[in-house]
Design a protein around this motif. Structure first.
Motif, mmCIF file in Angstrom:
data_model
loop_
_atom_site.group_PDB
_atom_site.id
_atom_site.type_symbol
_atom_site.label_atom_id
_atom_site.label_comp_id
_atom_site.label_asym_id
_atom_site.label_seq_id
_atom_site.Cartn_x
_atom_site.Cartn_y
_atom_site.Cartn_z
ATOM 1 N N GLY A 2 0.810 -1.197 0.000
ATOM 2 C CA GLY A 2 0.000 0.000 0.000
ATOM 3 C C GLY A 2 0.846 1.249 0.000
ATOM 4 N N THR A 3 0.554 2.152 -0.911
ATOM 5 C CA THR A 3 1.260 3.427 -0.936
ATOM 6 C C THR A 3 0.251 4.515 -1.229
ATOM 7 O OG1 THR A 3 1.801 3.161 -3.262
ATOM 8 C CG2 THR A 3 3.455 2.437 -1.710
ATOM 9 N N GLN A 7 -3.806 0.458 -2.983
ATOM 10 C CA GLN A 7 -3.566 -0.786 -2.256
ATOM 11 C C GLN A 7 -3.611 -1.929 -3.260
ATOM 12 O OE1 GLN A 7 -3.321 -1.003 1.417
ATOM 13 N NE2 GLN A 7 -3.046 1.179 1.087
ATOM 14 N N ARG A 8 -2.824 -2.979 -3.000
ATOM 15 C CA ARG A 8 -2.825 -4.150 -3.875
ATOM 16 C C ARG A 8 -2.625 -5.382 -3.017
ATOM 17 N NH1 ARG A 8 0.326 -5.233 -9.449
ATOM 18 N NH2 ARG A 8 0.065 -7.476 -9.447
ATOM 19 N N GLY A 9 -3.385 -6.429 -3.299
ATOM 20 C CA GLY A 9 -3.225 -7.659 -2.542
ATOM 21 C C GLY A 9 -4.247 -8.701 -2.920
ATOM 22 N N LEU A 23 -1.947 -7.946 2.015
ATOM 23 C CA LEU A 23 -1.024 -7.150 1.215
ATOM 24 C C LEU A 23 0.179 -7.983 0.799
ATOM 25 C CD1 LEU A 23 -1.118 -3.920 3.416
ATOM 26 C CD2 LEU A 23 -2.471 -4.429 1.375
ATOM 27 N N ARG A 29 -5.195 -5.781 5.642
ATOM 28 C CA ARG A 29 -5.779 -4.438 5.656
ATOM 29 C C ARG A 29 -7.274 -4.562 5.453
ATOM 30 N NH1 ARG A 29 -3.735 0.900 4.435
ATOM 31 N NH2 ARG A 29 -5.129 2.115 5.725
ATOM 32 N N ILE A 31 -10.589 -3.057 3.947
ATOM 33 C CA ILE A 31 -11.012 -2.152 2.888
ATOM 34 C C ILE A 31 -12.508 -1.918 3.046
ATOM 35 C CG2 ILE A 31 -11.120 -1.779 0.398
ATOM 36 C CD1 ILE A 31 -8.233 -2.099 1.527
ATOM 37 N N TRP A 59 -8.139 1.781 -5.418
ATOM 38 C CA TRP A 59 -7.849 3.208 -5.315
ATOM 39 C C TRP A 59 -8.861 3.809 -4.357
ATOM 40 C CZ3 TRP A 59 -7.167 0.352 -9.610
ATOM 41 C CH2 TRP A 59 -5.932 0.464 -10.248
ATOM 42 N N GLU A 62 -7.211 6.793 2.858
ATOM 43 C CA GLU A 62 -7.085 6.327 4.236
ATOM 44 C C GLU A 62 -8.268 6.856 5.045
ATOM 45 O OE1 GLU A 62 -4.545 4.468 5.566
ATOM 46 O OE2 GLU A 62 -3.469 4.373 3.661
ATOM 47 N N PHE A 68 -9.000 1.416 4.937
ATOM 48 C CA PHE A 68 -8.821 2.143 3.684
ATOM 49 C C PHE A 68 -10.168 2.185 2.973
ATOM 50 C CE2 PHE A 68 -7.486 2.448 -0.774
ATOM 51 C CZ PHE A 68 -6.500 3.410 -0.705
#
Length: 79
Positions: A2-3, A7-9, A23, A29, A31, A59, A62, A68
């Motif tokens: 996550g940046t 987020q990706r996972g 993640l 995380r 969502i 996308w 926070e 997220f």
């Protein structure tokens, strides 16, 4: 991984309001999803079209240190 607003996972579990995402670093995380969240897989889909184990990109923003808020969820192709 996550940046910022991304987020990706892998989906661990989900219900009508949240997706638990594993993640790439192994952390999990939460969502948050709502009626405004868009789901895509080449074409618009809905929460009912996702499954545990699928890889997704999200996308949004926070909400807190462990939640997220998703605006857009893209289902990634299977490897």
């Amino acid at each position: 991984m996550g940046t910022g607003n991304f987020q990706r996972g892998e989906i661990v579990s989900y219900d009508e309001k949240t997706i638990t995402l594993k993640l790439e670093n192994g952390n999990q995380r939460i969502i948050s999803v709502d009626e405004k969240t868009q789901f895509l897989r080449g074409e618009p889909i809905s929460l009912e079209n996702i499954k545990s184990g699928q890889k997704i990109m999200i996308w949004g923003k926070e909400i807190s240190s462990d939640i997220f808020g998703a605006n857009l969820i893209l289902l990634l192709p299977s490897e």
